[in-house]
Design a protein around this motif. Structure first.
Motif, PDB file in Angstrom:
ATOM      1  N   LEU A 102       0.823  -1.209   0.000  1.00  0.00           N
ATOM      2  CA  LEU A 102       0.000   0.000   0.000  1.00  0.00           C
ATOM      3  C   LEU A 102       0.864   1.268   0.000  1.00  0.00           C
ATOM      4  O   LEU A 102       0.502   2.261  -0.633  1.00  0.00           O
ATOM      5  CB  LEU A 102      -0.962  -0.012   1.192  1.00  0.00           C
ATOM      6  N   ILE A 103       1.994   1.216   0.662  1.00  0.00           N
ATOM      7  CA  ILE A 103       2.942   2.341   0.601  1.00  0.00           C
ATOM      8  C   ILE A 103       3.425   2.516  -0.829  1.00  0.00           C
ATOM      9  O   ILE A 103       3.445   3.628  -1.361  1.00  0.00           O
ATOM     10  CB  ILE A 103       4.129   2.113   1.568  1.00  0.00           C
ATOM     11  N   MET A 104       3.775   1.411  -1.466  1.00  0.00           N
ATOM     12  CA  MET A 104       4.237   1.485  -2.852  1.00  0.00           C
ATOM     13  C   MET A 104       3.127   1.997  -3.769  1.00  0.00           C
ATOM     14  O   MET A 104       3.394   2.802  -4.660  1.00  0.00           O
ATOM     15  CB  MET A 104       4.725   0.121  -3.330  1.00  0.00           C
ATOM     16  N   ARG A 105       1.897   1.559  -3.537  1.00  0.00           N
ATOM     17  CA  ARG A 105       0.769   2.050  -4.342  1.00  0.00           C
ATOM     18  C   ARG A 105       0.711   3.572  -4.296  1.00  0.00           C
ATOM     19  O   ARG A 105       0.548   4.228  -5.324  1.00  0.00           O
ATOM     20  CB  ARG A 105      -0.540   1.456  -3.808  1.00  0.00           C
ATOM     21  N   GLU A 106       0.885   4.133  -3.124  1.00  0.00           N
ATOM     22  CA  GLU A 106       0.834   5.587  -2.987  1.00  0.00           C
ATOM     23  C   GLU A 106       2.046   6.256  -3.620  1.00  0.00           C
ATOM     24  O   GLU A 106       1.924   7.294  -4.268  1.00  0.00           O
ATOM     25  CB  GLU A 106       0.711   5.980  -1.510  1.00  0.00           C
ATOM     26  N   LEU A 107       3.221   5.674  -3.454  1.00  0.00           N
ATOM     27  CA  LEU A 107       4.432   6.288  -4.006  1.00  0.00           C
ATOM     28  C   LEU A 107       4.522   6.144  -5.524  1.00  0.00           C
ATOM     29  O   LEU A 107       5.242   6.904  -6.171  1.00  0.00           O
ATOM     30  CB  LEU A 107       5.681   5.727  -3.315  1.00  0.00           C
ATOM     31  N   LEU A 108       3.788   5.197  -6.091  1.00  0.00           N
ATOM     32  CA  LEU A 108       3.724   5.103  -7.553  1.00  0.00           C
ATOM     33  C   LEU A 108       3.061   6.351  -8.139  1.00  0.00           C
ATOM     34  O   LEU A 108       3.284   6.695  -9.290  1.00  0.00           O
ATOM     35  CB  LEU A 108       2.952   3.849  -7.984  1.00  0.00           C
ATOM     36  N   LYS A 109       2.256   7.040  -7.324  1.00  0.00           N
ATOM     37  CA  LYS A 109       1.592   8.264  -7.759  1.00  0.00           C
ATOM     38  C   LYS A 109       2.519   9.471  -7.681  1.00  0.00           C
ATOM     39  O   LYS A 109       2.221  10.509  -8.243  1.00  0.00           O
ATOM     40  CB  LYS A 109       0.354   8.525  -6.888  1.00  0.00           C
ATOM     41  N   GLY A 110       3.632   9.331  -6.935  1.00  0.00           N
ATOM     42  CA  GLY A 110       4.579  10.436  -6.813  1.00  0.00           C
ATOM     43  C   GLY A 110       5.101  10.574  -5.396  1.00  0.00           C
ATOM     44  O   GLY A 110       4.719   9.833  -4.488  1.00  0.00           O
ATOM     45  N   THR A 111       5.974  11.524  -5.210  1.00  0.00           N
ATOM     46  CA  THR A 111       6.607  11.796  -3.925  1.00  0.00           C
ATOM     47  C   THR A 111       5.556  12.201  -2.898  1.00  0.00           C
ATOM     48  O   THR A 111       4.640  12.965  -3.198  1.00  0.00           O
ATOM     49  CB  THR A 111       7.656  12.915  -4.083  1.00  0.00           C
ATOM     50  N   LYS A 112       5.697  11.670  -1.682  1.00  0.00           N
ATOM     51  CA  LYS A 112       4.741  11.960  -0.611  1.00  0.00           C
ATOM     52  C   LYS A 112       5.484  12.240   0.690  1.00  0.00           C
ATOM     53  O   LYS A 112       6.560  11.709   0.937  1.00  0.00           O
ATOM     54  CB  LYS A 112       3.821  10.760  -0.360  1.00  0.00           C
ATOM     55  N   ARG A 113       4.850  13.056   1.517  1.00  0.00           N
ATOM     56  CA  ARG A 113       5.337  13.278   2.871  1.00  0.00           C
ATOM     57  C   ARG A 113       4.698  12.236   3.786  1.00  0.00           C
ATOM     58  O   ARG A 113       3.711  11.589   3.428  1.00  0.00           O
ATOM     59  CB  ARG A 113       5.004  14.697   3.316  1.00  0.00           C
ATOM     60  N   PHE A 114       5.263  12.092   4.986  1.00  0.00           N
ATOM     61  CA  PHE A 114       4.792  11.080   5.925  1.00  0.00           C
ATOM     62  C   PHE A 114       3.292  11.198   6.176  1.00  0.00           C
ATOM     63  O   PHE A 114       2.561  10.206   6.095  1.00  0.00           O
ATOM     64  CB  PHE A 114       5.564  11.197   7.252  1.00  0.00           C
ATOM     65  N   ASN A 115       2.835  12.393   6.489  1.00  0.00           N
ATOM     66  CA  ASN A 115       1.414  12.573   6.808  1.00  0.00           C
ATOM     67  C   ASN A 115       0.507  12.268   5.621  1.00  0.00           C
ATOM     68  O   ASN A 115      -0.614  11.781   5.798  1.00  0.00           O
ATOM     69  CB  ASN A 115       1.140  13.976   7.343  1.00  0.00           C
ATOM     70  N   GLU A 116       0.978  12.543   4.420  1.00  0.00           N
ATOM     71  CA  GLU A 116       0.192  12.206   3.225  1.00  0.00           C
ATOM     72  C   GLU A 116       0.032  10.694   3.108  1.00  0.00           C
ATOM     73  O   GLU A 116      -1.054  10.196   2.786  1.00  0.00           O
ATOM     74  CB  GLU A 116       0.855  12.759   1.966  1.00  0.00           C
ATOM     75  N   LEU A 117       1.117   9.969   3.363  1.00  0.00           N
ATOM     76  CA  LEU A 117       1.054   8.511   3.327  1.00  0.00           C
ATOM     77  C   LEU A 117       0.126   7.992   4.423  1.00  0.00           C
ATOM     78  O   LEU A 117      -0.703   7.117   4.189  1.00  0.00           O
ATOM     79  CB  LEU A 117       2.450   7.901   3.491  1.00  0.00           C
ATOM     80  N   HIS A 118       0.276   8.549   5.611  1.00  0.00           N
ATOM     81  CA  HIS A 118      -0.534   8.093   6.746  1.00  0.00           C
ATOM     82  C   HIS A 118      -2.019   8.288   6.480  1.00  0.00           C
ATOM     83  O   HIS A 118      -2.841   7.407   6.782  1.00  0.00           O
ATOM     84  CB  HIS A 118      -0.096   8.823   8.021  1.00  0.00           C
TER      85      HIS A 118
END
Length: 109
Positions: free
Chosen positions: A26-42
């Motif tokens: 799920l982390i990778m799914r989000e990072l495939l969309k682009g760079t993210k900050r911790f809170n965005e991932l959370h």
């Protein structure tokens, strides 16, 4: 990163070892969309605790799957992105998404 001796003999087991838990995928799914900050991932990953997110991000960085960039500002700013190695997993994650979509469509009552 794991040493050559620590890697499983089977290539499938190696892949599962690197990305084989629900949270890493799920982390990778989000990072495939682009760079993210911790809170965005959370916020984007429902049900993950801050502790578990931190542990998985650290492990993924250690394994070379993601890059972590810290900025010297107050308050601290840290961004996560897929490394070249992590981005090479894009076809696998996309295939998993396609398979899951097809499964859901076929099994809806």
């Amino acid at each position: 990163m794991l040493s050559k001796e620590e890697l499983p003999f089977c290539p499938v087991a190696t892949t599962v070892d690197l990305i084989g838990n629900k949270w890493k995928l799920l982390i990778m799914r989000e990072l495939l969309k682009g760079t993210k900050r911790f809170n965005e991932l959370h916020k984007a990953i429902e049900g993950i605790s801050q502790k578990v997110l931190t542990e998985n991000l650290r492990k993924m960085e250690e394994d070379g799957i993601i890059n972590r960039k810290a900025y010297a500002v107050v308050p601290p700013k840290v961004e996560y992105s897929l490394s070249e190695l992590g981005d090479s997993l894009r076809p696998i994650i996309n295939s998993m998404s396609d398979w899951g979509t097809a499964y859901i469509k076929e099994n809806l009552i």
